[in-house]
Design an enzyme around this catalytic site. Structure first.
Site, PDB file in Angstrom:
ATOM      1  N   LYS A 181     -68.196  48.961  32.663  1.00 58.42           N
ATOM      2  CA  LYS A 181     -67.484  47.957  33.464  1.00 58.42           C
ATOM      3  C   LYS A 181     -65.995  47.959  33.129  1.00 58.42           C
ATOM      4  O   LYS A 181     -65.606  47.671  32.001  1.00 58.42           O
ATOM      5  CB  LYS A 181     -68.032  46.551  33.197  1.00 58.42           C
ATOM      6  N   GLU A 255     -63.713  46.875  19.477  1.00 52.48           N
ATOM      7  CA  GLU A 255     -62.299  47.237  19.301  1.00 52.48           C
ATOM      8  C   GLU A 255     -61.508  46.037  19.801  1.00 52.48           C
ATOM      9  O   GLU A 255     -61.443  45.801  21.006  1.00 52.48           O
ATOM     10  CB  GLU A 255     -62.042  48.456  20.192  1.00 52.48           C
ATOM     11  N   CYS A 289     -53.147  46.898  21.851  1.00 55.60           N
ATOM     12  CA  CYS A 289     -53.800  46.229  20.714  1.00 55.60           C
ATOM     13  C   CYS A 289     -53.164  46.633  19.392  1.00 55.60           C
ATOM     14  O   CYS A 289     -53.110  45.853  18.455  1.00 55.60           O
ATOM     15  CB  CYS A 289     -55.293  46.506  20.718  1.00 55.60           C
ATOM     16  N   GLU A 386     -52.028  37.222  18.236  1.00 60.73           N
ATOM     17  CA  GLU A 386     -51.713  38.319  19.160  1.00 60.73           C
ATOM     18  C   GLU A 386     -51.149  37.750  20.460  1.00 60.73           C
ATOM     19  O   GLU A 386     -51.760  36.881  21.082  1.00 60.73           O
ATOM     20  CB  GLU A 386     -52.980  39.132  19.459  1.00 60.73           C
TER      21      GLU A 386
HETATM   22  O1  TXE Z   1     -59.464  39.835  27.733  1.00 60.75           O
HETATM   23  P1  TXE Z   1     -61.042  39.873  27.800  1.00 60.75           P
HETATM   24  P2  TXE Z   1     -58.450  38.951  28.642  1.00 60.75           P
HETATM   25  C1  TXE Z   1     -56.436  40.238  24.181  1.00 60.75           C
HETATM   26  C2  TXE Z   1     -54.987  39.920  24.403  1.00 60.75           C
HETATM   27  C3  TXE Z   1     -55.012  39.106  25.655  1.00 60.75           C
HETATM   28  C4  TXE Z   1     -56.315  38.362  25.524  1.00 60.75           C
HETATM   29  C5  TXE Z   1     -56.938  37.891  26.797  1.00 60.75           C
HETATM   30  O2  TXE Z   1     -54.522  39.130  23.333  1.00 60.75           O
HETATM   31  O3  TXE Z   1     -53.935  38.222  25.729  1.00 60.75           O
HETATM   32  O4  TXE Z   1     -57.156  39.286  24.906  1.00 60.75           O
HETATM   33  O5  TXE Z   1     -57.154  38.964  27.706  1.00 60.75           O
HETATM   34  C6  TXE Z   1     -64.736  41.477  29.810  1.00 60.75           C
HETATM   35  N1  TXE Z   1     -69.031  39.191  28.205  1.00 60.75           N
HETATM   36  N2  TXE Z   1     -56.803  41.564  24.629  1.00 60.75           N
HETATM   37  O6  TXE Z   1     -58.942  37.563  28.788  1.00 60.75           O
HETATM   38  O7  TXE Z   1     -61.539  38.676  28.543  1.00 60.75           O
HETATM   39  C7  TXE Z   1     -63.617  41.463  30.828  1.00 60.75           C
HETATM   40  O8  TXE Z   1     -64.126  41.377  32.138  1.00 60.75           O
HETATM   41  C8  TXE Z   1     -68.772  40.477  28.372  1.00 60.75           C
HETATM   42  C9  TXE Z   1     -56.692  42.589  23.653  1.00 60.75           C
HETATM   43  O9  TXE Z   1     -58.172  39.668  29.868  1.00 60.75           O
HETATM   44  O10 TXE Z   1     -61.532  40.116  26.435  1.00 60.75           O
HETATM   45  C10 TXE Z   1     -62.922  42.763  30.513  1.00 60.75           C
HETATM   46  O11 TXE Z   1     -63.627  43.859  31.078  1.00 60.75           O
HETATM   47  N3  TXE Z   1     -67.587  40.937  28.820  1.00 60.75           N
HETATM   48  C11 TXE Z   1     -57.405  43.811  24.047  1.00 60.75           C
HETATM   49  C12 TXE Z   1     -63.017  42.838  29.004  1.00 60.75           C
HETATM   50  O12 TXE Z   1     -64.085  41.969  28.651  1.00 60.75           O
HETATM   51  C13 TXE Z   1     -66.616  40.047  29.069  1.00 60.75           C
HETATM   52  C14 TXE Z   1     -57.411  44.182  25.465  1.00 60.75           C
HETATM   53  C15 TXE Z   1     -61.739  42.407  28.277  1.00 60.75           C
HETATM   54  O13 TXE Z   1     -61.334  41.151  28.730  1.00 60.75           O
HETATM   55  C16 TXE Z   1     -66.822  38.668  28.895  1.00 60.75           C
HETATM   56  C17 TXE Z   1     -57.566  43.043  26.353  1.00 60.75           C
HETATM   57  C18 TXE Z   1     -68.097  38.236  28.436  1.00 60.75           C
HETATM   58  N4  TXE Z   1     -68.388  36.974  28.221  1.00 60.75           N
HETATM   59  C19 TXE Z   1     -57.208  41.798  25.908  1.00 60.75           C
HETATM   60  N5  TXE Z   1     -65.675  38.017  29.215  1.00 60.75           N
HETATM   61  C20 TXE Z   1     -57.236  44.980  23.139  1.00 60.75           C
HETATM   62  N6  TXE Z   1     -57.488  44.784  21.860  1.00 60.75           N
HETATM   63  O14 TXE Z   1     -56.960  46.083  23.542  1.00 60.75           O
HETATM   64  C21 TXE Z   1     -64.789  38.949  29.585  1.00 60.75           C
HETATM   65  N7  TXE Z   1     -65.344  40.183  29.509  1.00 60.75           N
END
Ligand code: TXE
Length: 476
Positions: A181, A255, A289, A386
């Protein structure tokens, strides 16, 4: 008057459909509930296309297809599996320009970055793991590695195609089948990848791509027939997944976020280090990240470094992601822009001294100026949390022990950079810093052959290199 190499990248012959479907069991399929969501161009707020939203029924279908395909895929020789993976790599190379333009349109990153970094690295990743497919007995001598089964992979929006490659390539090389996904704001290159995967002739059901937001992700996590979850994203969602899979037989790699320390010693090549600071925090709008979001400068050179950094920041161009001169593109979503702006307010309210060069932003879209915070200390929230945007918190230090202690004083443990003329200092710090990756006189360098991953709140498991195969095999 543009020269060819400077002209904004044209979108004229880039094929983007009005509506995208799910890719399940080798077919592009409508979602059971017929729900779709919009993907938005973050540089002008306009809709690009409608994307299918997968419900738990769709995820169930995808998992069943992956399960059905597993036996046959795992039974192929490594050489046979490798052929398909090589084919995917070559097809990405052939369509590299199209991928780069779509990545920049959908996600907001500068075309120079998607063209020179994201897309070539994604192709490389498939090439690299295609090479391992028929050599697994050398990767794990005398251990008889076996695939896990059906793997659920959930990826973020900051490197959409590259993260898909990081997840898919090792899983396929080791004989697993996949339900992947992409993140909801950046589905397009994963769907383009689905077209290529289809074209590669890989047996149906081996790769399934389901689009949607958190609920779709949770359906993958909670599906009882999934053997492993690989997740890259926020620490919050990572913790939810850890709880949801606890007590099940699902294997897990996470990650998560980071708060990388970038350390400049007084004996560093200062101009090179300033470029390194810019790359560490402003690359990909700071949506990285492993970004170097905490800068530590040795006191004796701090004034000089900060002065040079400010002058360099004045030259950075914020704007149209498709313009080849752009250094900082659009912030990926309105929600992320709000998060960043909120942190900037927090930084000011906590007494930080802000510096932003004057920038002219396009009228529409999500934009943020490169931002420095001086006068901050370890207890400030912008030093601890972050931000995931172009915001750098600057501190100074006197001794090596002091900077080691400060750099390690964070809940995260993903990345760090060290700038010095002395190799011995770099080796010393690689031992002392609690970070999965420590760069010496560079930052944000990635390679398919090198493992990447974190400690503490940054997650566990490694991607890349030989280490990246291990999370996808079991031993009997
Ligand atoms: O990330 P999400 P968001 C951090 C960064 C950012 C914050 C919020 O600080 O400001 O996260 O970003 C899926 N069960 N990073 O809210 O929600 C979602 O659809 C399963 C750091 O956009 O974590 C997407 O595919 N999956 C990071 C993925 O998780 C779920 C990169 C990431 O989204 C879910 C991104 C659930 N309950 C954000 N809820 C890095 N370390 O690289 C959401 N998703």
């Amino acid at each position: 008057s543009w020269t060819y190499d400077e002209a904004p990248e044209s979108t004229d012959h880039i094929q983007i459909k009005k509506q995208y479907e799910l890719y399940i069991d080798g077919e592009f399929t409508k979602p059971v509930k017929n729900n779709y969501f919009d993907t938005i161009n973050p540089s002008n707020g306009k809709k690009i296309a409608s994307i299918a939203e997968a419900s738990s029924e769709d995820v169930d279908k995808a998992v069943k297809a992956a399960r059905k395909a597993f036996k046959g895929w795992a039974a192929l020789t490594g050489k046979e599996r490798g052929k398909y993976i090589f084919r995917i790599a070559r097809l990405i190379q052939e369509r590299a320009r199209e991928f780069a333009v779509i990545e920049s349109l959908d996600g907001g990153k500068p075309i120079r970055e998607s063209r020179d970094i994201d897309i070539p690295l994604a192709a490389n990743h498939f090439f690299y793991y295609a090479g391992w497919a028929d050599k697994l007995e050398y990767a794990f001598p005398n251990r008889n590695p076996k695939p896990l089964g059906v793997v659920g992979q959930i990826i973020p929006w900051n490197f959409p195609l590259l993260m898909a490659a990081w997840k898919l390539a090792p899983a396929l090389a080791t004989g697993n089948t996949v339900v992947l996904k992409p993140a909801e704001t950046t589905s397009l290159t994963a769907l383009k990848l689905a077209e290529i995967i289809h074209e590669s002739g890989i047996p149906k059901g081996v790769v399934n791509i389901v689009t949607g937001a958190g609920e779709t992700g949770a359906s993958i996590v909670n599906n009882p027939d999934v053997n492993k979850i690989a997740f890259t994203g926020s620490t919050g969602v990572g913790k939810y997944i850890q709880k949801a899979t606890a007590g099940t037989n699902k294997k897990l790699t996470l990650e998560l976020g980071g708060k990388g320390a970038n350390i400049i010693f007084e004996d560093a090549a200062i101009d090179q280090a300033v470029e390194g600071i810019v790359n560490a925090i402003f690359f990909n709008q700071g949506h990285v990240c492993c970004a170097g979001s905490r800068l530590f400068v040795q006191e004796s050179v701090a004034d000089l470094v900060i002065e040079k950094l400010k002058r360099r920041m004045e030259t950075l161009i914020v704007g149209d992601p498709l313009d080849k001169n752009t250094d900082i593109g659009a912030i990926n979503s309105k929600k992320q822009l709000q998060t960043i702006e909120n942190y900037i307010k927090i930084g000011i309210n906590e007494g930080g001294e802000i510096y932003q060069p004057t920038c002219e932003f396009p009228k529409q879209g999500n934009w943020c100026a490169p931002t420095l915070f001086l006068n901050v200390s370890q207890s400030h929230r912008i030093v601890q949390e972050e931000i995931f945007g172009p915001v750098l918190a600057v501190q100074t230090f006197r001794t090596i022990d002091e900077v080691i202690e400060k750099a390690n004083n964070t809940p995260y443990g993903l990345s760090a950079g060290v700038w010095t003329e002395k190799g011995s200092k770099i080796f010393h710090l690689t031992q002392k810093l609690n970070a999965g990756v420590v760069w010496g006189n560079t930052f944000n360098k990635f390679d398919a052959t090198s493992p990447f991953g974190g400690y503490k709140e940054s997650g566990f498991g490694r991607e890349g290199g030989l280490h990246g195969l291990k999370p996808y095999v079991k031993f009997e």
